[in-house]
Design a protein around this motif. Sequence first.
Motif, PDB file in Angstrom:
ATOM      1  N   VAL A  67      -2.756  12.961  -3.220  1.00  0.00           N
ATOM      2  CA  VAL A  67      -2.608  12.287  -1.930  1.00  0.00           C
ATOM      3  C   VAL A  67      -3.765  11.311  -1.751  1.00  0.00           C
ATOM      4  CG1 VAL A  67      -2.387  12.565   0.572  1.00  0.00           C
ATOM      5  CG2 VAL A  67      -1.578  14.377  -0.965  1.00  0.00           C
ATOM      6  N   THR A  68      -3.447  10.030  -1.566  1.00  0.00           N
ATOM      7  CA  THR A  68      -4.465   9.038  -1.215  1.00  0.00           C
ATOM      8  C   THR A  68      -4.122   8.544   0.197  1.00  0.00           C
ATOM      9  OG1 THR A  68      -3.143   7.271  -2.185  1.00  0.00           O
ATOM     10  CG2 THR A  68      -4.760   8.351  -3.632  1.00  0.00           C
ATOM     11  N   THR A  69      -4.699   7.427   0.616  1.00  0.00           N
ATOM     12  CA  THR A  69      -4.312   6.858   1.914  1.00  0.00           C
ATOM     13  C   THR A  69      -3.934   5.402   1.724  1.00  0.00           C
ATOM     14  OG1 THR A  69      -5.979   8.297   2.922  1.00  0.00           O
ATOM     15  CG2 THR A  69      -4.988   6.629   4.334  1.00  0.00           C
ATOM     16  N   GLU A 106       3.906   5.940  -5.172  1.00  0.00           N
ATOM     17  CA  GLU A 106       3.916   6.033  -6.640  1.00  0.00           C
ATOM     18  C   GLU A 106       2.885   7.059  -7.124  1.00  0.00           C
ATOM     19  OE1 GLU A 106       4.031   2.388  -9.302  1.00  0.00           O
ATOM     20  OE2 GLU A 106       1.892   2.839  -9.340  1.00  0.00           O
ATOM     21  N   ILE A 107       1.682   6.968  -6.548  1.00  0.00           N
ATOM     22  CA  ILE A 107       0.619   7.899  -6.955  1.00  0.00           C
ATOM     23  C   ILE A 107       1.006   9.336  -6.585  1.00  0.00           C
ATOM     24  CG2 ILE A 107      -1.790   8.574  -6.542  1.00  0.00           C
ATOM     25  CD1 ILE A 107      -2.461   5.596  -6.205  1.00  0.00           C
ATOM     26  N   LEU A 108       1.524   9.498  -5.376  1.00  0.00           N
ATOM     27  CA  LEU A 108       1.908  10.838  -4.923  1.00  0.00           C
ATOM     28  C   LEU A 108       3.033  11.396  -5.801  1.00  0.00           C
ATOM     29  CD1 LEU A 108       1.590  13.104  -2.847  1.00  0.00           C
ATOM     30  CD2 LEU A 108       3.274  11.950  -1.417  1.00  0.00           C
ATOM     31  N   GLU A 109       4.040  10.593  -6.036  1.00  0.00           N
ATOM     32  CA  GLU A 109       5.219  11.017  -6.801  1.00  0.00           C
ATOM     33  C   GLU A 109       4.849  11.351  -8.243  1.00  0.00           C
ATOM     34  OE1 GLU A 109       8.517  11.072  -5.663  1.00  0.00           O
ATOM     35  OE2 GLU A 109       9.315  11.668  -7.634  1.00  0.00           O
ATOM     36  N   SER A 121       0.821  -1.211   0.000  1.00  0.00           N
ATOM     37  CA  SER A 121       0.000   0.000   0.000  1.00  0.00           C
ATOM     38  C   SER A 121       0.855   1.259   0.000  1.00  0.00           C
ATOM     39  CB  SER A 121      -0.888   0.045   1.248  1.00  0.00           C
ATOM     40  OG  SER A 121      -1.826  -0.981   1.261  1.00  0.00           O
ATOM     41  N   TRP A 122       1.879   1.257   0.824  1.00  0.00           N
ATOM     42  CA  TRP A 122       2.720   2.437   0.929  1.00  0.00           C
ATOM     43  C   TRP A 122       3.479   2.696  -0.369  1.00  0.00           C
ATOM     44  CZ3 TRP A 122       2.741   6.451   4.090  1.00  0.00           C
ATOM     45  CH2 TRP A 122       2.116   6.329   5.342  1.00  0.00           C
ATOM     46  N   GLU A 123       3.868   1.626  -1.021  1.00  0.00           N
ATOM     47  CA  GLU A 123       4.590   1.782  -2.282  1.00  0.00           C
ATOM     48  C   GLU A 123       3.658   2.399  -3.337  1.00  0.00           C
ATOM     49  OE1 GLU A 123       6.157  -2.000  -3.811  1.00  0.00           O
ATOM     50  OE2 GLU A 123       5.749  -1.146  -5.810  1.00  0.00           O
ATOM     51  N   VAL A 124       2.410   1.901  -3.382  1.00  0.00           N
ATOM     52  CA  VAL A 124       1.447   2.442  -4.353  1.00  0.00           C
ATOM     53  C   VAL A 124       1.116   3.902  -3.995  1.00  0.00           C
ATOM     54  CG1 VAL A 124      -0.868   2.238  -5.312  1.00  0.00           C
ATOM     55  CG2 VAL A 124       0.455   0.169  -4.798  1.00  0.00           C
ATOM     56  N   PHE A 125       0.896   4.137  -2.716  1.00  0.00           N
ATOM     57  CA  PHE A 125       0.642   5.511  -2.246  1.00  0.00           C
ATOM     58  C   PHE A 125       1.771   6.433  -2.719  1.00  0.00           C
ATOM     59  CE2 PHE A 125       2.029   8.555   1.020  1.00  0.00           C
ATOM     60  CZ  PHE A 125       0.940   9.411   1.072  1.00  0.00           C
TER      61      PHE A 125
END
Lengths: 377, 377
Positions: free
Chosen positions: A339-341, A331-334, A325-329
């Motif tokens: 910003v998601t959760t 990736e999306i942010l970068e 989850s953190w990796e996808v978060f």
Amino acid sequence: MLKYPDAKVIPLGIGDTTERIPEVITTAMAERAKALSTKKGYSGYGAEQGEKQLRAAIASTFYQNLGIEEDDIFVSDGAKSDISRLQVLFGSKVSMAVQDPSYPAYVDSSVILGQTGLYQKDVERFAKIEYMRCTPENDFFPDLSNVARTDIIFFCSPNNPTGSAASREQLTQLVQFAKDNGSIIVYDSAYAMYVSEDKPRSIFEIPGAEEVALEVSSFSKYAGFTGVRLGWTVVPKQLKYSDGFPVANDFNRIVCTAFNGASNIAQAGGLACLSPEGIKAMHEVVGFYKENTKIIMDTFNSLGFNVYGGVNAPYVWVHFPGRSSWEVFGEILEKTHVVTTPGSGFGPAGEGFVRVSAFGNRENVLEACKRFKELYK
Amino acid sequence: MLKYPDAKVIPLGIGDTTERIPEVITTAMAERAKALSTKKGYSGYGAEQGEKQLRAAIASTFYQNLGIEEDDIFVSDGAKSDISRLQVLFGSKVSMAVQDPSYPAYVDSSVILGQTGLYQKDVERFAKIEYMRCTPENDFFPDLSNVARTDIIFFCSPNNPTGSAASREQLTQLVQFAKDNGSIIVYDSAYAMYVSEDKPRSIFEIPGAEEVALEVSSFSKYAGFTGVRLGWTVVPKQLKYSDGFPVANDFNRIVCTAFNGASNIAQAGGLACLSPEGIKAMHEVVGFYKENTKIIMDTFNSLGFNVYGGVNAPYVWVHFPGRSSWEVFGEILEKTHVVTTPGSGFGPAGEGFVRVSAFGNRENVLEACKRFKELYK
């Protein structure tokens, strides 16, 4: 923001409302505020449990024909505060169960009260909490035959973060499970107005629930009251400890000692919310965020993702199988500056998911979806 | 009221404000409420610790030159709520001391958290609480050489109910006592603006207090905010556990988990309170209640009673030597239809006293005093 100072970051992370409060509601609050400068309109301490008229309006608006009465309603400054006051009521010696994943305040407040053991890094869980796994495999409803008996069961439906709303049949099972085990259900219905399908909006729609459940709820996501602060908790007088003593009597004691009532101005706003115009206005607010939800769901569906939630809740729960989850978060942010959760923040069963909140203005939601499409096309 | 349905009952019991909130303050709240219906003025979740501008204004208004900074201030919905949040911070295993008599929320919240033993009827005390006797004999300041060491010391000055304000010398003793014992002082300064004599308005006027004390306070009795709900707690970053960990970090965790910030409308009111016009207006409100206090004090003095408090607080503490507080309370209620508060309700050392609150409108206070004169002439 340090790395990309010019980026337009779009926050679809925490569920923070963005849309204006309808005027019928703010006008009532402004009038109440101004009246506090008049001899006739001034009021000091109100009842800790809330103003009689508001308690009656909450009972009749949300619990009509469900056997819930005005004096079962405790008005509060929000569900989060009431969850902690309930934990103070329960004390440090109870055992508790939570949906996994779920809104972190249940576990956090339990840890703070000392109900749990230490955090176990290997399984990403606190000891002594019963995590009820809720995933697509079980339709986001726990397999109760595998759930250990606990004193307290926190249950949020429509669920934050999965967006899943339990069916009547599922909640009937849950109520029976609590009855069989002598458990108290703390039912969080803060997103009930977002339910579109024929699913319960209150645990008290289930016969017998008043003997095993209490319910916390809030104006935050209905009227944009996240900053105004107003919620309520229903503790039915039929809910009793095994010795026959009503739980409501203890909660009343907690409320009177640890709280002095919600702001009288916020309560005037709550009463306006429950007028015919106010209810219509709240449905418009809810409808707006539901349209956002649909836009986000359609986007991820069109990109081939497995998407959950959304229909009965303002949260879209997107599956990224096999990924962190953190990796996808990240990736999306970068890559999109949205910003998601990360789902794992809501519990270990949230791993591999990301929650996208539909609380945002339309322009931002459309722009975020455009960026999602570019990233995952 | 059942017995004398036509009686005009005058409430001088609980300290509930009666006077209108100054317009400079309600106008700001009405404007903030109305702005929530505009795109520009809408705000959702605020910082749990309070709005930056308000925290800064509290620090500069009440703690100028006392080493307290903006980020030491936690804005709340009132002192009562913060006292219970502090008890959640301390947990069930601490020992505590209270002034006897004192505001019941300290003991009640301690009992609820499980810090105490059972109520001992013979001595009218809860086991495991250190009651610090405060009577005319010791100038309402405890003889610290007879006080047992505890983890937490609740200290309210100006005191509710005795109206006594501790001197600089006394508070210096208290700070030294806490330092010697490794105790944390929870200093309640909710009546500080009522201080007329040259006595501290904050514990942080005492050098070194920032290492052993935190302070709770409130807008309730300054601006008539008992119904609006706004207060604050100061947790200085210098206040640390014996292992060097800052207490403020833990309190911040509690506030973020158990609370979602004070109402944004109330915070707009708080900010207006601290404008130059607002401060002037608060002093007028405080001045009005201080005149009430003087009227009540003069009345009981003229009747030959020993009267305490009043000078630095809106409470008059009247001695009825050898009589029971409840009996006197009943006599006053029955014969004058004025509601006071029996002193023993604040702790066993309050026996023989009655608290008369100066929170009332002038007409009621004058009428109550007329009736007192008829009863006790």
